[in-house]
Design a protein around this motif. Structure first.
Motif, PDB file in Angstrom:
ATOM      1  N   GLY A  29       0.838  -1.236  -0.074  1.00  0.00           N
ATOM      2  CA  GLY A  29       0.155   0.178  -0.027  1.00  0.00           C
ATOM      3  C   GLY A  29       0.937   1.276   0.107  1.00  0.00           C
ATOM      4  O   GLY A  29       2.050   1.122  -0.248  1.00  0.00           O
ATOM      5  N   CYS A  30       0.305   2.433   0.244  1.00  0.00           N
ATOM      6  CA  CYS A  30       0.918   3.851   0.141  1.00  0.00           C
ATOM      7  C   CYS A  30       1.925   3.740   1.516  1.00  0.00           C
ATOM      8  O   CYS A  30       2.670   4.542   1.424  1.00  0.00           O
ATOM      9  CB  CYS A  30      -0.058   4.721   0.228  1.00  0.00           C
ATOM     10  SG  CYS A  30      -0.747   5.125   1.690  1.00  0.00           S
ATOM     11  N   GLY A  31       1.455   3.069   2.671  1.00  0.00           N
ATOM     12  CA  GLY A  31       2.181   3.166   3.698  1.00  0.00           C
ATOM     13  C   GLY A  31       2.118   4.390   4.816  1.00  0.00           C
ATOM     14  O   GLY A  31       2.444   4.281   5.642  1.00  0.00           O
ATOM     15  N   THR A  32       0.987   5.440   4.261  1.00  0.00           N
ATOM     16  CA  THR A  32       0.883   6.428   5.146  1.00  0.00           C
ATOM     17  C   THR A  32      -0.835   6.855   5.375  1.00  0.00           C
ATOM     18  O   THR A  32      -0.863   7.423   6.602  1.00  0.00           O
ATOM     19  CB  THR A  32       1.413   7.639   4.601  1.00  0.00           C
ATOM     20  OG1 THR A  32       0.926   7.881   3.263  1.00  0.00           O
ATOM     21  CG2 THR A  32       3.042   7.753   4.535  1.00  0.00           C
ATOM     22  N   CYS A  33      -1.554   6.076   4.767  1.00  0.00           N
ATOM     23  CA  CYS A  33      -2.998   6.195   5.010  1.00  0.00           C
ATOM     24  C   CYS A  33      -3.217   5.372   6.520  1.00  0.00           C
ATOM     25  O   CYS A  33      -2.361   4.771   7.048  1.00  0.00           O
ATOM     26  CB  CYS A  33      -3.917   5.611   3.902  1.00  0.00           C
ATOM     27  SG  CYS A  33      -3.876   3.929   4.064  1.00  0.00           S
ATOM     28  N   CYS A  64      -5.568  -0.378   1.559  1.00  0.00           N
ATOM     29  CA  CYS A  64      -4.896   1.079   1.544  1.00  0.00           C
ATOM     30  C   CYS A  64      -5.965   1.651   0.804  1.00  0.00           C
ATOM     31  O   CYS A  64      -6.666   1.544   0.026  1.00  0.00           O
ATOM     32  CB  CYS A  64      -3.554   0.874   0.419  1.00  0.00           C
ATOM     33  SG  CYS A  64      -3.068   2.498   0.264  1.00  0.00           S
ATOM     34  N   GLU A  65      -6.141   3.094   1.603  1.00  0.00           N
ATOM     35  CA  GLU A  65      -7.051   4.065   1.313  1.00  0.00           C
ATOM     36  C   GLU A  65      -6.445   5.023  -0.194  1.00  0.00           C
ATOM     37  O   GLU A  65      -7.322   5.655  -0.471  1.00  0.00           O
ATOM     38  CB  GLU A  65      -7.481   4.667   2.194  1.00  0.00           C
ATOM     39  CG  GLU A  65      -8.433   3.904   3.352  1.00  0.00           C
ATOM     40  CD  GLU A  65      -8.558   4.525   4.705  1.00  0.00           C
ATOM     41  OE1 GLU A  65      -9.857   4.541   5.197  1.00  0.00           O
ATOM     42  OE2 GLU A  65      -7.500   4.956   5.256  1.00  0.00           O
ATOM     43  N   ASN A  66      -5.274   4.872  -0.077  1.00  0.00           N
ATOM     44  CA  ASN A  66      -4.662   5.813  -1.275  1.00  0.00           C
ATOM     45  C   ASN A  66      -3.938   4.997  -2.346  1.00  0.00           C
ATOM     46  O   ASN A  66      -2.694   5.203  -2.606  1.00  0.00           O
ATOM     47  CB  ASN A  66      -3.760   6.752  -0.657  1.00  0.00           C
ATOM     48  CG  ASN A  66      -4.107   7.905   0.337  1.00  0.00           C
ATOM     49  OD1 ASN A  66      -5.351   8.194   0.020  1.00  0.00           O
ATOM     50  ND2 ASN A  66      -3.551   8.216   1.227  1.00  0.00           N
ATOM     51  N   CYS A  81      -2.912   1.779   6.144  1.00  0.00           N
ATOM     52  CA  CYS A  81      -1.766   1.248   6.041  1.00  0.00           C
ATOM     53  C   CYS A  81      -0.908   1.393   7.294  1.00  0.00           C
ATOM     54  O   CYS A  81      -0.004   0.620   7.617  1.00  0.00           O
ATOM     55  CB  CYS A  81      -0.791   2.105   4.967  1.00  0.00           C
ATOM     56  SG  CYS A  81      -1.396   1.468   3.349  1.00  0.00           S
TER      57      CYS A  81
HETATM   58 ZN    ZN Z   1      -2.420   3.315   2.335  1.00  0.00          ZN
END
Ligand code: ZN
Ligand code: NAD
Ligand code: ZN
Length: 348
Positions: free
Chosen positions: A92-96, A107-109, A99
């Motif tokens: 995933g993006c790692g920051t949402c 993942c939301e982004n 994540c």
């Molecule tokens: Zn994410």
């Protein structure tokens, strides 16, 4: 290095020569010790129309990977070369928010992820090669003592996916309950073991192949049922007529989703994991009251850590057959023909 690559939708993969990957800042290159052949790859090769998924071939197959850290990029301190690791697959993006909790499977982004809704072997190059480039060191999870990459590879998907699917229904796995696993192949035979490990419910395994039912018994299923017209009645009889508390459908074809719904007791959970293209109506009268119907995708990073620990203790094991990288295409031929016991794992 050699890599088994899907060159286009609706095509068979090809073993071709590609450049060895080198890690950029924050990245890790893993020397593959095992790459599992998942039935989802057969869907990629045969079923999915271009445009269905947000990414496209060509890419190297293999989204179920473990091995040893080969090289790390600048700034990577959490793992060292030589360390045995499993690769957490949904990148995933790692920051949402999701994540941040390790729920990168949702993942939301996705547009900020290395590839939207995929990972290595699903849009980006995967592990059916000598080396795998992992875009962030957080996606490599050190193996606990006692686990080898070849045995751990299958845990990252054939194990993690049923672990997540069953984990959501853990509160229902009481001693008087029944959980039904439909389709006891790569995922399902691990699902049977996870169901036994996470709760006290009796486990009923359903398949269309006697060999798969035999494997289910070998790994701890309490009862087996051959799929077919009498399957629902047999399952009801095993539950004293009440029906099942949890049904996990590792096939997802119309007859299996219908079976799941037919045996689901009121207030039960039905989880569809298999991508068999099945389709059933959902209406007021189509299932028992308060039957919760869900689909799940893969699992979370914390769940992978838990599952690796369970496996290191010997509670859960992926039964597997090893194929060389030169024979990787044959692993998929055998999987499609229903000839694989448990999982086919490619060891370069
Ligand atoms: Zn994410
Ligand atoms: P597999 O081929 O190893 O096992 C499938 C099993 O289902 C086999 O034992 C087969 O005999 C049995 N089966 C097929 N049709 C059946 C039927 N009508 N009734 C009873 N049993 C039947 O496949 P796998 O790798 O375990 O994958 C299973 C499914 O899960 C695939 O559709 C795959 O794409 C999907 N999958 C989903 C996720 C997710 O995150 N949701 C992750 C991995 C795999
Ligand atoms: Zn898979």
């Amino acid at each position: 290095m050699k890599a088994l690559r899907l060159m286009d939708w609706k095509s068979s993969p090809e073993l071709v020569e590609v450049a060895d990957p080198t890690p950029g800042p924050g990245e890790v290159v893993v020397r593959i010790g095992g790459a599992g052949a998942c039935h989802s790859d057969l869907h990629l090769m045969h079923d999915f129309e271009p445009g269905l998924l947000p990414w496209n071939p060509p890419f190297t197959l293999g989204h179920e990977n473990a091995g040893w850290v080969h090289a790390v990029g600048d700034g990577v301190t959490r793992v060292q070369p030589g360390q045995a690791v499993a690769v957490y697959g949904p990148w995933g993006c790692g920051t949402c928010a999701r994540c941040s909790l390790g729920i990168e499977n949702y993942c939301e982004n996705p547009l900020d992820a290395p590839v939207a809704g995929g990972g290595g072997g699903l849009g980006l190059d995967g592990g059916m090669a000598e080396y795998l480039l992992v875009p962030d060191a957080r996606q490599v999870v050190p193996l606990p003592e006692g686990l080898e990459p070849v045995t751990a590879a299958g845990l990252t998907d054939a194990g993690l996916t049923p672990y997540h699917a069953i984990n959501r229904s853990r509160h229902l796995l009481t001693p008087d309950a029944t959980i039904v696993a439909i389709g006891v192949g790569g995922l399902g035979h691990v699902g049977v073991q996870i169901a036994k490990a996470l709760g006290a419910a009796q486990v009923v395994a359903v398949d269309m192949k006697q060999e798969a039912l035999d494997l289910a018994v070998a790994v701890g299923a309490d009862h087996t049922v051959m799929s077919g017209e009498s399957a629902a009645d047999e399952i009801r009889a095993l539950t004293g007529g009440r029906g099942a508390d949890v049904v996990v459908d590792f096939v997802g074809a119309t007859p299996t989703v219908e079976l799941a719904r037919a045996v689901a007791r009121p207030m039960s959970d039905v989880t569809i994991v298999g991508i068999g293209g099945g389709d059933v109506p959902f209406s007021f009268f189509s299932q028992g009251y308060e039957v919760n119907l869900a689909t799940t995708y893969w699992g979370t990073r914390p769940e992978l850590v838990e599952l690796l620990t369970l496996a290191a203790r010997g509670v859960v094991r992926v039964e597997h057959t090893v194929y060389s990288l030169d024979d990787a295409a044959q692993a998929y031929v055998d999987l499609e023909a229903g000839k694989v016991r448990g999982r086919a794992v490619v060891v370069p």
